[in-house]
Design a protein around this motif. Structure first.
Motif, PDB file in Angstrom:
ATOM      1  N   PHE A 172       0.882  -1.175   0.175  1.00 53.50           N
ATOM      2  CA  PHE A 172      -0.014  -0.303   0.149  1.00 53.50           C
ATOM      3  C   PHE A 172       1.033   1.396   0.038  1.00 53.50           C
ATOM      4  O   PHE A 172       0.524   2.325  -0.788  1.00 53.50           O
ATOM      5  CB  PHE A 172      -0.563  -0.188   1.727  1.00 53.50           C
ATOM      6  CG  PHE A 172      -2.123   1.321   1.230  1.00 53.50           C
ATOM      7  CD1 PHE A 172      -3.602   0.782   0.018  1.00 53.50           C
ATOM      8  CD2 PHE A 172      -2.041   2.556   1.429  1.00 53.50           C
ATOM      9  CE1 PHE A 172      -4.185   2.097   0.018  1.00 53.50           C
ATOM     10  CE2 PHE A 172      -2.725   3.089   1.728  1.00 53.50           C
ATOM     11  CZ  PHE A 172      -4.115   2.453   1.045  1.00 53.50           C
ATOM     12  N   GLU A 173       2.081   0.931   0.333  1.00 48.76           N
ATOM     13  CA  GLU A 173       3.225   2.274   0.597  1.00 48.76           C
ATOM     14  C   GLU A 173       3.592   2.155   0.248  1.00 48.76           C
ATOM     15  O   GLU A 173       3.843   3.899  -1.220  1.00 48.76           O
ATOM     16  CB  GLU A 173       3.781   1.801   1.565  1.00 48.76           C
ATOM     17  CG  GLU A 173       3.348   2.245   3.046  1.00 48.76           C
ATOM     18  CD  GLU A 173       2.415   3.676   3.535  1.00 48.76           C
ATOM     19  OE1 GLU A 173       3.053   4.744   3.422  1.00 48.76           O
ATOM     20  OE2 GLU A 173       1.518   3.057   4.058  1.00 48.76           O
ATOM     21  N   TRP A 174       3.396   1.331  -1.574  1.00 49.39           N
ATOM     22  CA  TRP A 174       4.111   1.366  -2.763  1.00 49.39           C
ATOM     23  C   TRP A 174       3.133   2.476  -3.535  1.00 49.39           C
ATOM     24  O   TRP A 174       3.527   3.530  -4.617  1.00 49.39           O
ATOM     25  CB  TRP A 174       4.663   0.580  -3.826  1.00 49.39           C
ATOM     26  CG  TRP A 174       4.991   0.554  -4.740  1.00 49.39           C
ATOM     27  CD1 TRP A 174       6.643   0.013  -5.011  1.00 49.39           C
ATOM     28  CD2 TRP A 174       5.421   0.258  -6.332  1.00 49.39           C
ATOM     29  NE1 TRP A 174       7.139   0.385  -6.663  1.00 49.39           N
ATOM     30  CE2 TRP A 174       5.673   0.743  -6.735  1.00 49.39           C
ATOM     31  CE3 TRP A 174       3.298   0.410  -6.379  1.00 49.39           C
ATOM     32  CZ2 TRP A 174       5.950   0.624  -7.625  1.00 49.39           C
ATOM     33  CZ3 TRP A 174       3.249   1.032  -7.765  1.00 49.39           C
ATOM     34  CH2 TRP A 174       4.498   0.927  -8.741  1.00 49.39           C
ATOM     35  N   ILE A 175       1.743   2.231  -3.583  1.00 52.02           N
ATOM     36  CA  ILE A 175       0.897   2.227  -4.394  1.00 52.02           C
ATOM     37  C   ILE A 175       0.792   4.419  -3.679  1.00 52.02           C
ATOM     38  O   ILE A 175       0.191   4.482  -4.872  1.00 52.02           O
ATOM     39  CB  ILE A 175      -0.495   1.577  -3.825  1.00 52.02           C
ATOM     40  CG1 ILE A 175      -0.630   0.490  -4.438  1.00 52.02           C
ATOM     41  CG2 ILE A 175      -1.639   2.678  -4.384  1.00 52.02           C
ATOM     42  CD1 ILE A 175      -1.278  -0.390  -4.681  1.00 52.02           C
ATOM     43  N   LYS A 176       0.493   4.258  -2.644  1.00 46.62           N
ATOM     44  CA  LYS A 176       0.745   5.356  -2.384  1.00 46.62           C
ATOM     45  C   LYS A 176       1.632   6.634  -2.990  1.00 46.62           C
ATOM     46  O   LYS A 176       1.679   7.805  -3.545  1.00 46.62           O
ATOM     47  CB  LYS A 176       0.835   6.005  -0.624  1.00 46.62           C
ATOM     48  CG  LYS A 176      -0.760   5.525   0.028  1.00 46.62           C
ATOM     49  CD  LYS A 176      -0.548   5.168   1.556  1.00 46.62           C
ATOM     50  CE  LYS A 176       0.406   7.171   1.982  1.00 46.62           C
ATOM     51  NZ  LYS A 176       0.525   6.102   3.348  1.00 46.62           N
ATOM     52  N   ASP A 177       2.933   6.062  -2.928  1.00 47.66           N
ATOM     53  CA  ASP A 177       4.087   6.971  -3.760  1.00 47.66           C
ATOM     54  C   ASP A 177       3.881   6.988  -4.599  1.00 47.66           C
ATOM     55  O   ASP A 177       4.991   7.505  -5.415  1.00 47.66           O
ATOM     56  CB  ASP A 177       5.653   6.278  -2.792  1.00 47.66           C
ATOM     57  CG  ASP A 177       5.574   6.483  -1.621  1.00 47.66           C
ATOM     58  OD1 ASP A 177       4.812   7.887  -0.526  1.00 47.66           O
ATOM     59  OD2 ASP A 177       6.523   5.768  -0.915  1.00 47.66           O
ATOM     60  N   ASN A 178       4.021   5.064  -5.191  1.00 51.24           N
ATOM     61  CA  ASN A 178       3.757   5.843  -7.157  1.00 51.24           C
ATOM     62  C   ASN A 178       2.510   5.670  -8.167  1.00 51.24           C
ATOM     63  O   ASN A 178       3.285   6.192  -9.616  1.00 51.24           O
ATOM     64  CB  ASN A 178       5.079   4.249  -7.529  1.00 51.24           C
ATOM     65  CG  ASN A 178       5.772   4.224  -6.858  1.00 51.24           C
ATOM     66  OD1 ASN A 178       7.022   4.809  -7.108  1.00 51.24           O
ATOM     67  ND2 ASN A 178       5.782   3.841  -5.382  1.00 51.24           N
ATOM     68  N   ALA A 179       1.633   5.629  -7.918  1.00 47.73           N
ATOM     69  CA  ALA A 179      -0.394   5.874  -8.159  1.00 47.73           C
ATOM     70  C   ALA A 179       0.304   7.373  -8.914  1.00 47.73           C
ATOM     71  O   ALA A 179       0.194   8.274  -9.122  1.00 47.73           O
ATOM     72  CB  ALA A 179      -1.099   4.802  -7.795  1.00 47.73           C
TER      73      ALA A 179
END
Length: 199
Positions: A117-124
């Motif tokens: 989820f942190e990856w999504i928050k940072d990259n989406a």
């Protein structure tokens, strides 16, 4: 997909998913940085259908383009509770320039604070909500922390039911497609074959 939040409304079976995915892939190929998107649907069946459509269109565009800018795509299946967070950390460093998460709202919400989820928050870059009239409370809660992304809502529901959804992502452009023949438009675009002798 010019960077505006959009609520697209068209009848069931008219090609909303296909047209949206086509536009996403064309945007990804024309962008120097690719695309990182989340496709959210409230049921596993809809997630599976979206997954198939995304894969098929990506492969089809690769065949139609002699030299696509990006010839590989990463899809993260985020809707069956099988994603191993410990493996995700290692795999995420190898994601392609086109990366798409296909998710249910409950799986997104269960992973708040996790590496995925942190990856999504940072990259989406983009969120697509399929059948946006269903489970609004669930998807609104699930994507709330990543609300800064470009948002596309898809629905077959008549406009009055979607008015409060429009308010949530205001300002929004609503694409009223009641008078559009999507089959004809897809045939004109070369995405569907034309009928011959009524077949």
């Amino acid at each position: 997909l010019a960077g505006r939040d959009i609520c697209g409304r068209a009848p069931t079976g008219s090609g909303k998913t296909r047209v949206t995915v086509e536009a996403m892939m064309e945007k990804a190929q024309s962008s120097g940085s690719g695309l990182r998107a989340i496709w959210v649907a409230d049921r596993k069946e809809l997630c599976g259908q979206a997954l198939d459509t995304i894969t098929n269109i990506f492969e089809d565009l690769g065949r139609r383009s002699p030299r696509p800018r990006f010839d590989e795509m990463t899809i993260v299946e985020f809707f069956d509770a099988q994603l191993d967070e410990s493996k995700f950390v290692g795999q995420s460093t190898e994601f392609n320039e086109i990366t798409i998460f296909v998710a249910t709202p409950d799986q997104l919400e269960q992973r708040f604070g996790e590496p995925s989820f942190e990856w999504i928050k940072d990259n989406a870059d983009m969120i697509v909500i399929d059948e946006a009239h269903l489970g609004r409370d669930e998807w609104e809660r699930a994507i709330g922390p990543i609300r800064d992304c470009h948002t596309i809502l898809l629905s077959a529901t008549p406009q009055p039911v979607l008015d409060d959804v429009d308010d949530w992502i205001y300002p929004v452009d609503t694409l009223d497609t009641d008078n559009v023949d999507f089959i004809e438009a897809l045939q004109d675009g070369g995405y569907l074959s034309e009928q011959i002798d009524g077949k």
